[in-house]
Write a protein that holds these residues in place. Sequence first.
Motif, PDB file in Angstrom:
ATOM      1  N   UNK A   1       0.808  -1.218   0.000  1.00 47.46           N
ATOM      2  CA  UNK A   1       0.000   0.000   0.000  1.00 47.46           C
ATOM      3  C   UNK A   1       0.842   1.269   0.000  1.00 47.46           C
ATOM      4  N   UNK A   2       2.142   1.126   0.247  1.00 45.80           N
ATOM      5  CA  UNK A   2       3.023   2.286   0.302  1.00 45.80           C
ATOM      6  C   UNK A   2       3.529   2.596  -1.105  1.00 45.80           C
ATOM      7  N   UNK A   3       2.834   3.466  -1.811  1.00 48.09           N
ATOM      8  CA  UNK A   3       3.194   3.790  -3.190  1.00 48.09           C
ATOM      9  C   UNK A   3       4.295   4.843  -3.264  1.00 48.09           C
ATOM     10  N   UNK A   4       4.534   5.536  -2.154  1.00 46.06           N
ATOM     11  CA  UNK A   4       5.555   6.585  -2.148  1.00 46.06           C
ATOM     12  C   UNK A   4       6.950   6.001  -1.972  1.00 46.06           C
ATOM     13  N   UNK A   5       7.046   4.928  -1.189  1.00 45.86           N
ATOM     14  CA  UNK A   5       8.343   4.326  -0.888  1.00 45.86           C
ATOM     15  C   UNK A   5       8.259   2.834  -1.184  1.00 45.86           C
ATOM     16  N   UNK A   6       8.891   2.382  -2.266  1.00 48.65           N
ATOM     17  CA  UNK A   6       8.819   0.986  -2.672  1.00 48.65           C
ATOM     18  C   UNK A   6      10.207   0.361  -2.571  1.00 48.65           C
ATOM     19  N   UNK A   7      10.343  -0.616  -1.686  1.00 42.52           N
ATOM     20  CA  UNK A   7      11.635  -1.226  -1.398  1.00 42.52           C
ATOM     21  C   UNK A   7      11.481  -2.736  -1.306  1.00 42.52           C
ATOM     22  N   UNK A   8      12.402  -3.471  -1.903  1.00 43.08           N
ATOM     23  CA  UNK A   8      12.544  -4.900  -1.656  1.00 43.08           C
ATOM     24  C   UNK A   8      13.991  -5.130  -1.242  1.00 43.08           C
ATOM     25  N   UNK A   9      14.157  -5.772  -0.103  1.00 41.49           N
ATOM     26  CA  UNK A   9      15.476  -5.968   0.494  1.00 41.49           C
ATOM     27  C   UNK A   9      15.680  -7.461   0.728  1.00 41.49           C
ATOM     28  N   UNK A  10      16.673  -8.050   0.069  1.00 43.56           N
ATOM     29  CA  UNK A  10      16.915  -9.488   0.184  1.00 43.56           C
ATOM     30  C   UNK A  10      18.249  -9.742   0.868  1.00 43.56           C
ATOM     31  N   UNK A  11      18.259 -10.754   1.768  1.00 39.18           N
ATOM     32  CA  UNK A  11      19.481 -11.091   2.487  1.00 39.18           C
ATOM     33  C   UNK A  11      19.713 -12.592   2.431  1.00 39.18           C
ATOM     34  N   UNK A  12      20.972 -12.982   2.324  1.00 35.13           N
ATOM     35  CA  UNK A  12      21.326 -14.394   2.275  1.00 35.13           C
ATOM     36  C   UNK A  12      22.643 -14.603   3.012  1.00 35.13           C
ATOM     37  N   UNK A  13      22.735 -15.713   3.752  1.00 37.56           N
ATOM     38  CA  UNK A  13      23.936 -16.014   4.512  1.00 37.56           C
ATOM     39  C   UNK A  13      25.099 -16.333   3.583  1.00 37.56           C
ATOM     40  N   UNK A  14      26.301 -15.893   3.981  1.00 38.21           N
ATOM     41  CA  UNK A  14      27.515 -16.181   3.220  1.00 38.21           C
ATOM     42  C   UNK A  14      28.624 -16.570   4.194  1.00 38.21           C
ATOM     43  N   UNK A  15      29.689 -17.128   3.669  1.00 37.60           N
ATOM     44  CA  UNK A  15      30.888 -17.424   4.446  1.00 37.60           C
ATOM     45  C   UNK A  15      32.041 -16.608   3.871  1.00 37.60           C
ATOM     46  N   UNK A  16      32.910 -16.127   4.749  1.00 43.28           N
ATOM     47  CA  UNK A  16      34.075 -15.350   4.337  1.00 43.28           C
ATOM     48  C   UNK A  16      35.328 -16.107   4.761  1.00 43.28           C
ATOM     49  N   UNK A  17      36.198 -16.373   3.813  1.00 39.83           N
ATOM     50  CA  UNK A  17      37.385 -17.193   4.058  1.00 39.83           C
ATOM     51  C   UNK A  17      38.219 -16.650   5.214  1.00 39.83           C
ATOM     52  N   UNK A  18      38.492 -17.524   6.184  1.00 39.43           N
ATOM     53  CA  UNK A  18      39.370 -17.173   7.292  1.00 39.43           C
ATOM     54  C   UNK A  18      38.763 -16.291   8.352  1.00 39.43           C
TER      55      UNK A  18
END
Length: 233
Positions: A52-69
């Motif tokens: 319903x928020x037509x003024x502010x449209x956001x999709x935010x996706x997050x996924x787990x990762x691994x960082x070497x060391x």
Amino acid sequence: MRARSAFFIALSGVLLIGQPTAAQADVASTTEDAGLRQLSQLMLGDFATSPDNLELTIIDRRVAVSVAGETGIWFYSQLNTGTEQKVYRQRFHRLDLASDGESVIQRSFEPVDASRFVDGWARPQTFAGLAMTDMKPVLGEGCEQVWSRDADGVWRGKVDPHRCEIFSERRQTTIRIGADGFYRDDVFGTSERGFDADMKPVWGSKPGEYITLLRCQSQRCEREASALSERSK
């Protein structure tokens, strides 16, 4: 407009939908702290502003990762905005248990080559061999966001403006950054403010004013992204 600007500057975080990935299972096994694991899972997944928020449209996706060391729990986030859902922000985030054994410290990094990781949430192989040389800190020491649970079990995060100082190229002066956030069930709220050296507000949202995103299953996010695309034509 102030609330919108505050969100886009905010350091940007929900319960993972579906089965955990191998990376998620791996990072979860590195710590016995239930609070750290709980917060990390609240931060994972897909978020979106209300349809319903037509003024502010956001999709935010997050996924787990691994960082070497590296230790800690890591995840990648990508924020798309507007009716065209253009990539606005990409971040890597690291979560570590604080010395008090209860609070969680969040540090944020930006990709050195942002184009390499675009839509990485849909292509896990993108993060194979990820290392610290692939990223750089967003802000300096003192700008970490510290999370703790309140009496109602809500996770609340804070960046202390008395400790977080940055040099503003636009203003050509040092400013202080303060931020607040929360995770409550299916809702993520974020707010950020800037102050001058005397702690007078210079930009950002009012105290207690948040931009909120709701947990959103991938299928719904895809439908919303398609609808936004059609709306922009």
